[in-house]
Design a protein around this motif. Structure first.
Motif, PDB file in Angstrom:
ATOM      1  N   GLU A   8       0.860  -1.181   0.000  1.00  0.00           N
ATOM      2  CA  GLU A   8       0.000   0.000   0.000  1.00  0.00           C
ATOM      3  C   GLU A   8       0.893   1.226   0.000  1.00  0.00           C
ATOM      4  N   ILE A  10       1.995   4.696   1.118  1.00  0.00           N
ATOM      5  CA  ILE A  10       1.772   5.496   2.326  1.00  0.00           C
ATOM      6  C   ILE A  10       2.353   6.899   2.181  1.00  0.00           C
ATOM      7  N   ASP A  11       3.018   7.180   1.050  1.00  0.00           N
ATOM      8  CA  ASP A  11       3.606   8.500   0.826  1.00  0.00           C
ATOM      9  C   ASP A  11       3.595   8.790  -0.667  1.00  0.00           C
ATOM     10  N   LYS A  28      -1.410   7.611  -2.572  1.00  0.00           N
ATOM     11  CA  LYS A  28      -1.555   7.181  -1.187  1.00  0.00           C
ATOM     12  C   LYS A  28      -2.867   6.420  -1.002  1.00  0.00           C
ATOM     13  N   ARG A  74       4.045   0.181   2.367  1.00  0.00           N
ATOM     14  CA  ARG A  74       4.042  -0.792   3.453  1.00  0.00           C
ATOM     15  C   ARG A  74       3.449  -2.078   2.893  1.00  0.00           C
TER      16      ARG A  74
END
Length: 98
Positions: A8, A10-11, A28, A74
């Motif tokens: 996934e 995340i940034d 994101k 992640r």
């Protein structure tokens, strides 16, 4: 993480130069599958199955596809097993049809 891992983002923050050079970027909250891992010294980048870009980055004098810092993602726990089970089911069903 390894090739085939589901991740996934995340940034998804990119600077102005990156925004100009990389037309297709992860967002994101979206999920992706790692298609390649690139190790450049202490930095690790990934390429994603769902995102392809033109060869705009330079490495050792050659044009290459941009990659994304592994820290932007992640790992999604447990989905690799579910994915593998679903793929197995499809193959078993296809074999039964033969």
């Amino acid at each position: 993480m390894k090739i085939g891992t589901l991740v996934e983002c995340i940034d998804d923050r990119f600077n102005a130069e990156q925004l100009k050079k990389i037309p297709n970027r992860p967002q994101k909250g979206n999920h992706y599958m790692i298609r390649e891992i690139i190790e450049l010294g202490h930095l690790v980048g990934v390429m994603l199955e769902e995102i392809r870009n033109p060869l705009t980055a330079k490495f050792k004098g050659q044009s290459v596809e941009p990659n994304f810092n592994i820290e932007r993602f992640r790992e999604i726990e447990g989905l690799d097993d579910l994915y593998n089970e679903l793929v197995e089911e499809v193959f078993v069903e296809d074999l039964e049809l033969i």
